[in-house]
Write a protein that holds these residues in place. Structure first.
Motif, PDB file in Angstrom:
ATOM      1  N   LYS A  18      -4.248  32.443  48.896  1.00 51.73           N
ATOM      2  CA  LYS A  18      -4.875  32.220  50.205  1.00 51.73           C
ATOM      3  C   LYS A  18      -6.320  31.756  50.034  1.00 51.73           C
ATOM      4  CE  LYS A  18      -6.012  34.480  54.553  1.00 51.73           C
ATOM      5  NZ  LYS A  18      -6.009  35.732  55.311  1.00 51.73           N
ATOM      6  N   LEU A  19      -7.063  32.420  49.132  1.00 50.26           N
ATOM      7  CA  LEU A  19      -8.446  32.016  48.876  1.00 50.26           C
ATOM      8  C   LEU A  19      -8.518  30.588  48.334  1.00 50.26           C
ATOM      9  CD1 LEU A  19      -9.851  35.285  47.239  1.00 50.26           C
ATOM     10  CD2 LEU A  19     -10.314  34.432  49.552  1.00 50.26           C
ATOM     11  N   SER A  20      -7.503  30.209  47.562  1.00 51.93           N
ATOM     12  CA  SER A  20      -7.453  28.868  46.958  1.00 51.93           C
ATOM     13  C   SER A  20      -6.819  27.848  47.887  1.00 51.93           C
ATOM     14  CB  SER A  20      -6.658  28.913  45.652  1.00 51.93           C
ATOM     15  OG  SER A  20      -7.182  29.867  44.780  1.00 51.93           O
ATOM     16  N   ARG A  21      -6.395  28.323  49.049  1.00 55.23           N
ATOM     17  CA  ARG A  21      -5.727  27.472  50.036  1.00 55.23           C
ATOM     18  C   ARG A  21      -4.481  26.813  49.461  1.00 55.23           C
ATOM     19  NH1 ARG A  21     -10.697  25.243  53.698  1.00 55.23           N
ATOM     20  NH2 ARG A  21     -11.620  27.282  53.900  1.00 55.23           N
ATOM     21  N   LEU A  22      -3.697  27.625  48.746  1.00 57.19           N
ATOM     22  CA  LEU A  22      -2.436  27.169  48.170  1.00 57.19           C
ATOM     23  C   LEU A  22      -1.288  27.792  48.939  1.00 57.19           C
ATOM     24  CD1 LEU A  22      -3.224  27.623  44.369  1.00 57.19           C
ATOM     25  CD2 LEU A  22      -3.189  25.477  45.646  1.00 57.19           C
ATOM     26  N   ARG A  23      -0.283  27.006  49.231  1.00 52.15           N
ATOM     27  CA  ARG A  23       0.934  27.535  49.836  1.00 52.15           C
ATOM     28  C   ARG A  23       1.957  27.694  48.728  1.00 52.15           C
ATOM     29  NH1 ARG A  23       1.367  23.693  55.047  1.00 52.15           N
ATOM     30  NH2 ARG A  23      -0.865  23.513  55.057  1.00 52.15           N
ATOM     31  N   LEU A  24       2.325  28.923  48.447  1.00 55.08           N
ATOM     32  CA  LEU A  24       3.287  29.196  47.384  1.00 55.08           C
ATOM     33  C   LEU A  24       4.538  29.824  47.975  1.00 55.08           C
ATOM     34  CD1 LEU A  24       0.872  30.769  44.718  1.00 55.08           C
ATOM     35  CD2 LEU A  24       1.642  28.400  44.868  1.00 55.08           C
ATOM     36  N   SER A  25       5.671  29.418  47.443  1.00 57.96           N
ATOM     37  CA  SER A  25       6.934  30.011  47.863  1.00 57.96           C
ATOM     38  C   SER A  25       7.050  31.414  47.273  1.00 57.96           C
ATOM     39  CB  SER A  25       8.104  29.138  47.392  1.00 57.96           C
ATOM     40  OG  SER A  25       8.212  29.209  45.978  1.00 57.96           O
ATOM     41  N   ASP A  26       8.006  32.182  47.759  1.00 52.98           N
ATOM     42  CA  ASP A  26       8.221  33.523  47.212  1.00 52.98           C
ATOM     43  C   ASP A  26       8.573  33.457  45.727  1.00 52.98           C
ATOM     44  OD1 ASP A  26       7.623  34.737  49.610  1.00 52.98           O
ATOM     45  OD2 ASP A  26       9.727  34.923  50.237  1.00 52.98           O
ATOM     46  N   ASP A  27       9.359  32.448  45.334  1.00 47.14           N
ATOM     47  CA  ASP A  27       9.706  32.286  43.919  1.00 47.14           C
ATOM     48  C   ASP A  27       8.461  32.001  43.081  1.00 47.14           C
ATOM     49  OD1 ASP A  27      12.404  32.709  44.348  1.00 47.14           O
ATOM     50  OD2 ASP A  27      12.891  30.564  44.470  1.00 47.14           O
ATOM     51  N   GLU A  28       7.557  31.153  43.596  1.00 45.74           N
ATOM     52  CA  GLU A  28       6.323  30.842  42.873  1.00 45.74           C
ATOM     53  C   GLU A  28       5.423  32.073  42.783  1.00 45.74           C
ATOM     54  OE1 GLU A  28       5.520  26.145  43.778  1.00 45.74           O
ATOM     55  OE2 GLU A  28       5.263  27.549  45.445  1.00 45.74           O
TER      56      GLU A  28
END
Length: 105
Positions: A18-28
């Motif tokens: 969130k701080l890095s503004r990355l959207r990650l899937s649950d697998d990631e």
């Protein structure tokens, strides 16, 4: 984030994402949690080493810079420098404009 000796959680990874503004899937999230936990495990092992008396260094090998005197010497003649230039103007390289009006440059 978690204190040292504490397991990295998926919530920690979500927070950093969130701080890095990355959207990650649950697998990631799961994958990166495992990877970060592994990295911190290696760091923990390094912290167990006795480094008393070991001098800090920037490189593993003994190296030093070889410096030369800063001496002035003749440069390349302008005609030679411009010989292969696709465009020139009054003894200068001519290049296409890359910044337009309002570009902030």
């Amino acid at each position: 984030m978690s204190e040292s000796n504490t397991k990295i959680t998926e919530e920690d990874v979500r927070h950093v994402a969130k701080l890095s503004r990355l959207r990650l899937s649950d697998d990631e999230i799961h994958h990166f949690t495992d990877q970060l936990e592994s990295v911190l495990g290696y760091i923990s092992k390094l912290n167990e080493l006795d480094v008393e008396g070991v001098e800090p260094m920037a490189h593993a090998m003994d190296m030093s810079n070889v410096l030369r005197e800063d001496a002035e010497k003749a440069g390349i003649p302008t005609a030679d420098a411009l010989r292969n230039a696709p465009a020139q103007d009054d003894g200068f390289f001519e290049v296409p404009k890359v910044l337009g009006e309002g570009s902030g440059a």
